[in-house]
Design an enzyme around this catalytic site. Structure first.
Site, PDB file in Angstrom:
ATOM      1  N   ALA A 548       0.858  -1.183   0.000  1.00  0.00           N
ATOM      2  CA  ALA A 548       0.000   0.000   0.000  1.00  0.00           C
ATOM      3  C   ALA A 548       0.892   1.230   0.000  1.00  0.00           C
ATOM      4  O   ALA A 548       2.073   1.139   0.286  1.00  0.00           O
ATOM      5  CB  ALA A 548      -0.887   0.002   1.236  1.00  0.00           C
ATOM      6  N   GLY A 550       0.723   4.370   2.081  1.00  0.00           N
ATOM      7  CA  GLY A 550       0.058   5.109   3.149  1.00  0.00           C
ATOM      8  C   GLY A 550       0.468   6.565   3.094  1.00  0.00           C
ATOM      9  O   GLY A 550       1.274   6.963   2.258  1.00  0.00           O
ATOM     10  N   LYS A 551      -0.110   7.351   3.985  1.00  0.00           N
ATOM     11  CA  LYS A 551       0.232   8.765   3.886  1.00  0.00           C
ATOM     12  C   LYS A 551       1.607   9.065   4.457  1.00  0.00           C
ATOM     13  O   LYS A 551       2.194  10.100   4.177  1.00  0.00           O
ATOM     14  CB  LYS A 551      -0.834   9.631   4.534  1.00  0.00           C
ATOM     15  N   PHE A 552       2.170   8.140   5.243  1.00  0.00           N
ATOM     16  CA  PHE A 552       3.540   8.346   5.710  1.00  0.00           C
ATOM     17  C   PHE A 552       4.558   7.875   4.691  1.00  0.00           C
ATOM     18  O   PHE A 552       5.708   8.287   4.716  1.00  0.00           O
ATOM     19  CB  PHE A 552       3.779   7.580   7.015  1.00  0.00           C
ATOM     20  N   PRO A 554       5.426   4.377   1.550  1.00  0.00           N
ATOM     21  CA  PRO A 554       5.055   3.062   1.035  1.00  0.00           C
ATOM     22  C   PRO A 554       5.205   1.943   2.073  1.00  0.00           C
ATOM     23  O   PRO A 554       6.015   2.049   2.988  1.00  0.00           O
ATOM     24  CB  PRO A 554       6.033   2.842  -0.114  1.00  0.00           C
ATOM     25  N   ASP A 693      -4.917   9.009  13.438  1.00  0.00           N
ATOM     26  CA  ASP A 693      -5.277   8.641  12.076  1.00  0.00           C
ATOM     27  C   ASP A 693      -6.107   7.358  12.074  1.00  0.00           C
ATOM     28  O   ASP A 693      -5.817   6.415  11.343  1.00  0.00           O
ATOM     29  CB  ASP A 693      -4.001   8.474  11.242  1.00  0.00           C
TER      30      ASP A 693
END
Ligand SMILES: *[C@@H]1O[C@H](CO)[C@@H](O)[C@H](O)[C@H]1NC(C)=O
Ligand SMILES: *[C@@H]1O[C@H](CO)[C@@H](O)[C@H](O)[C@H]1NC(C)=O
Ligand SMILES: *[C@@H]1O[C@H](CO)[C@@H](O)[C@H](O)[C@H]1NC(C)=O
Ligand SMILES: *[C@@H]1O[C@H](CO)[C@@H](O)[C@H](O)[C@H]1NC(C)=O
Ligand SMILES: *[C@@H]1O[C@H](CO)[C@@H](O)[C@H](O)[C@H]1NC(C)=O
Ligand SMILES: *[C@@H]1O[C@H](CO)[C@@H](O)[C@H](O)[C@H]1NC(C)=O
Ligand SMILES: *[C@@H]1O[C@H](CO)[C@@H](O)[C@H](O)[C@H]1NC(C)=O
Ligand SMILES: *[C@@H]1O[C@H](CO)[C@@H](O)[C@H](O)[C@H]1NC(C)=O
Ligand SMILES: *[C@@H]1O[C@H](CO)[C@@H](O)[C@H](O)[C@H]1NC(C)=O
Ligand SMILES: *[C@@H]1O[C@H](CO)[C@@H](O)[C@H](O)[C@H]1NC(C)=O
Length: 847
Positions: A548, A550-552, A554, A693
């Site tokens: 995935a 993610g917002k932080f 990969p 989050d």
């Protein structure tokens, strides 16, 4: 009414009786006069027959009056008790008497006078009239002038108590004439000056001297000659000199605290002229003593109370506990202690208070099995290691405790947060080690040795069998691995930096040699895994292994050596933490364990890049399950890579039928598990961890289909380096307070909001934004559901797929909880702990 009249008649009758029966100018008359005028009417007709009054044999004279604590108030009138010519004992203590009468000073035979705890301030200049006085207690009144010189006439005085007034100036010379004194208490006044010359030799019978809490300037020689003294309290004055000269043969109680005593303590020889075996109370705190108090301690002392705090001792070792077996109070705060706290301290069975704060103690906190311990201060030392659960369990029962400013770790779930923060503040390792409460309990209970041995033997056999079996089964697979891995190993000898690309980002691991960058795996510290192994596990962070984005950053998937199946999360966003700080945060996160959290398995700091390694969650995220794919498949997974052929089958492990997710009991289970995870982060960790989050894609299902929340605590790894946008949360999950101008930072209540959204998703099967919300095209999931709940039409939002798999009432009940969670005002939202309670009440049968 009738009763009132009757009452007055009664009083009148009594009054008349008193006046009628008593001849004027008899002692009984004077006593009645006194009582009546002081407003006290409820006493017998003949005062001599009252237990508070004693009269002589023929009832002519009153010899003793005890009117202690009768609520008498105001000035004592003339022509009343002042006229009792044969009075020997007068006790008027604990009243509100404000003044003495002018005829007070004529008692010629008074032996005991107790006026303590009143509001008297009259002159004492005539006190010399009481030549027979033996006991004089004037404590706790309003005297604010000098102690009169006339005191010199009280030659029979044995007990003098003038404490807790505001007597000023110096102690009068006259006191030296009171040679019968056994006890002097002048404490808590405003006396100053020096002690009169000859003080030390004036009182051959003196046993108790209390001058505490004045401003008396004294020398050791003023008190060192008091040969019969048993209890000496000169705390809080301006005494100075060498302290050891004060120690007198008979002393049992010695309080020299808060003075200016000096002295190099090695002069203390525990067997010299001072007989230590009598001493039970020693307070030398707040002086200027130096040296090492316990250096020569080679005999057992009977001390119960020992306070050496706040001195200038040089480095001293902890005293030998076996020499101080009677201790009840031990205060060695700021006394330059070094070394460890001995475990023997647990043997002090009467210990009630232990203050070792502000020293240089190292090592661990002992078990402290002391049954009566109420006060414990270990703050400001250099203690390290884990505070044992045994100690922590006792804390809630204690009056006071403080572990702040050490390098301690602790694991406490049941202690109130505020208390925990105050009493564990500033520990270098302030991160929570929050453990699964059930594990915690289990560890605290004792194992039966025999049982344990059996279990161990059995476990060993199973382990051996398992290893043999695995060795056999995995042979083929390992061979395949080896081929693949060795090729990478060769490449990795090429020095970095390494650069990797995904669809949305490019990230760089600025390391020289991949094999020299360690990867920490918490549970398996002996596996020496390096960044090179991460490279090989992910085929050089190949897009094919991307799980995935993610917002932080990969997330990749792979198998580490030892067959550990992991998700590797690269935290690409810039962090303001140093490598060490980030490593410490990750170490801390690694200790946080809960059945509903995705455990952090390990981490790696590769150049600027922080890489978090998690247990791989076989059954994907809630996001995938609700909206994208059948159970077990993950959205960005690329199944074409041949390397993962065997793992592929693993991917759909234990998925059961796809139908499972479309049942209400299962969705409820996910909601409850997620709530438990958040409740644990908010209420079971110190400081509380705010997830920041919570969303469907942070909730995973493990091999056993248990829900597990991921990504907790990550925001902290970035320090202040997080983008505004990331701080603000994900679309559809942003709590309303985030857009308020006064918004500062997320709170546990913002997590509650996000949880509410996830709960709505679980019940409606709809996404938080951009889904089809019937009747309301402009809506978000939250506004749509809340609108209908408010209109009492909640049942319309229920996901048709689960509608018939559980009672409507339960789903509506759950919607109401979501409604509470998504309240606009954070203060109106329940806490996660409350939510767990509410959700458990719903409890569908299948859960
Ligand atoms: C006066 O009575 C109280 C109890 O009422 C007692 O404690 C106190 O000792 C008595 N005072 C004297 C001087 O006997
Ligand atoms: C005076 O009375 C108070 C209160 O009853 C008592 O506590 C105190 O011991 C008495 N003083 C003396 C010297 O007996
Ligand atoms: C003692 O205190 C009084 C006022 O409280 C002051 O006038 C006097 O000078 C002081 N005496 C000494 C010796 O400090
Ligand atoms: C000495 O007097 C002070 C002030 O009254 C008091 O706080 C302290 O407890 C006393 N010490 C002892 C040993 O009684
Ligand atoms: C100290 O006092 C105790 C008890 O009174 C006595 O038994 C002991 O002999 C004394 N020790 C010395 C060294 O005088
Ligand atoms: C304690 O030590 C002193 C000297 O430091 C010595 O004179 C004395 O005999 C010792 N006492 C005991 C009980 O060992
Ligand atoms: C220990 O002694 C110091 C100095 O007198 C005092 O401030 C502190 O409160 C004491 N600690 C306890 C637990 O009594
Ligand atoms: C605490 O102990 C560590 C070593 O264990 C040492 O490096 C450090 O200086 C000590 N800190 C203090 C304040 O004594
Ligand atoms: C804190 O304790 C840990 C071990 O528990 C140790 O590794 C670390 O060096 C200590 N830190 C300080 C500043 O003493
Ligand atoms: C604990 O000790 C520290 C340092 O000595 C102090 O700052 C803090 O206020 C104490 N906490 C409590 C609850 O007494």
């Amino acid at each position: 009414m009738g009763l009132g009249v009757f009452g007055s008649v009664m009083v009148m009758t009594l009054l008349f009786q008193h006046l009628a029966c008593q001849q004027p100018n008899t002692d009984e008359f004077f006593v009645s006069e006194f009582l009546n005028k002081m407003g006290f009417h409820n006493y017998p007709v003949s005062v001599c027959s009252w237990e508070r009054v004693s009269c002589d044999a023929n009832r002519e004279h009153v010899v003793e009056l005890n009117f202690s604590a009768m609520g008498l108030s105001g000035p004592i009138p003339d022509n009343s008790i002042g006229k009792l010519s044969k009075l020997q004992t007068l006790d008027l203590s604990f009243n509100k008497i404000t003044a003495l009468p002018s005829d007070f000073w004529s008692f010629s035979s008074l032996k005991t006078l107790n006026l303590s705890s009143n509001q008297i301030s009259d002159s004492l200049n005539n006190i010399g009239n009481f030549g027979f006085l033996e006991t004089f207690d004037l404590s706790s009144n309003n005297y604010a002038d000098e102690i009169p010189e006339a005191i010199r006439s009280l030659v029979k005085l044995r007990v003098l108590k003038l404490s807790r007034n505001m007597f000023t100036q110096s102690i009068p010379l006259g006191i030296l004439k009171c040679q019968s004194l056994v006890s002097i208490d002048l404490s808590s006044n405003r006396l100053n000056g020096t002690l009169p010359d000859g003080f030390e030799a004036a009182f051959p019978k003196l046993r108790t001297l209390n001058l505490a809490g004045n401003k008396i300037y004294g020398r050791v020689s003023d008190i060192s000659g008091l040969k019969s003294i048993v209890s000496l309290n000169i705390s809080g004055n301006l005494f100075e000199g060498s302290v050891m000269d004060v120690f007198q043969e008979q002393l049992e109680v010695l309080d020299l605290s808060r003075n200016q005593f000096q002295g190099h303590i090695p002069q203390v020889h525990y067997s010299s002229n001072f007989n230590w075996s009598h001493l039970v109370y020693l307070d030398l705190s707040d002086n200027e003593l130096s040296g090492e108090f316990f250096q020569n301690l080679n005999q057992t002392l009977n001390i119960k109370h020992l306070n050496l705090a706040h001195n200038r001792f040089t480095r001293q070792k902890f005293p030998l506990i076996e020499m101080l077996p009677e201790l009840e109070y031990l205060n060695l705060s700021k006394s330059s202690l070094v070394g460890n706290i001995p475990n023997e301290i647990s043997q002090l069975s009467n210990l009630n208070a232990l203050d070792l704060s502000t020293n240089h103690l190292t090592g661990k906190v002992p078990l402290l099995r002391n049954r009566d311990l109420q006060i414990l201060d270990l703050s400001n030392n250099n203690l390290s290691g884990e505070v044992s659960p045994y100690v922590l369990e006792k804390l809630p029962l204690m009056e006071k405790y403080n572990f702040s400013y050490n390098n301690l770790t602790f694991c406490a779930l049941e202690i109130n947060h505020d208390i925990m923060q105050k009493t564990f503040f500033g520990s270098v390792n302030s991160c929570p080690i929050a453990a699964n409460p059930t594990l915690f309990k289990r560890r605290a209970t004792k194992h039966n040795g025999m049982k344990l041995a059996l279990v161990l033997t059995f476990a060993m056999i199973c382990l051996l069998a398992g290893i043999l079996f695995l060795a056999f089964v995995c042979r083929r697979r390992t061979r395949m691995w080896e081929v693949k891995q060795s090729s990478y190993r060769e490449e990795q000898n090429i020095s970095g930096p390494f650069s990797f690309q995904t669809d949305s980002t490019t990230w760089v691991a600025d390391v020289k040699q991949a094999t020299s960058v360690p990867v920490v795996i918490f549970e398996k510290p002996l596996l020496s895994i390096t960044f090179a192994d991460l490279l090989s596990a992910t085929s050089n962070f190949d897009r094919g292994t991307l799980l995935a984005e993610g917002k932080f950053g990969p997330v990749y998937r792979g198998f580490l050596p030892g067959g550990i199946h992991v998700a590797i999360k690269v935290l690409v966003v810039g962090s303001t933490l140093t490598d060490q700080e980030a490593a410490r945060e990750l170490e801390c996160l690694g200790r946080i364990k809960h059945p509903n959290l995705v455990p952090l398995t390990g981490y790696c700091v590769a150049g600027d890049q922080r890489i978090a390694i998690y247990d791989y969650m076989e059954n994907g995220s809630l996001q995938n399950l609700l909206y994208d794919l059948p159970l077990g498949l993950q959205s960005t997974e690329d199944w074409s890579t041949d390397t993962w052929e065997e793992a592929h089958n693993n991917g759909i492990q234990n998925a059961g039928s796809e139908g499972l997710l479309t049942t209400w009991p299962f969705r409820h289970k996910i909601a409850l598990g997620t709530a438990r995870a958040l409740a644990f982060l908010h209420h079971g960790c110190s400081p509380p961890i705010i997830h920041r989050d919570v969303k469907a894609s942070s909730v995973y299902l493990d091999y056993d289909l248990e829900p597990r929340l991921s990504d907790f605590g990550l925001a902290k790894i970035f320090g202040n380096g997080l983008d505004e946008e990331i701080v603000r949360g994900s679309p559809g999950y942003v709590p309303p307070e985030f857009s308020q101008p006064e918004f500062e930072s997320p709170t546990p209540k913002s997590d509650v909001y996000c949880f509410g959204v996830v709960l709505f998703e679980l019940i409606t099967g709809k996404k938080p934004v951009d889904d089809d919300y019937p009747d309301d095209k402009e809506a978000t999931l939250v506004s749509w559901v809340r609108g209908l709940v408010r209109k009492n039409q909640a049942s319309r939002v229920i996901d048709p797929k689960i509608r018939d798999t559980g009672p409507d009432e339960q789903m509506e009940e759950a919607l109401k909880i979501g409604y509470l969670c998504t309240a606009d005002l954070p203060s109106k939202r329940p806490s996660m702990q409350q939510i767990v309670g509410l959700k458990k009440d719903i409890e569908p049968a299948a859960n």
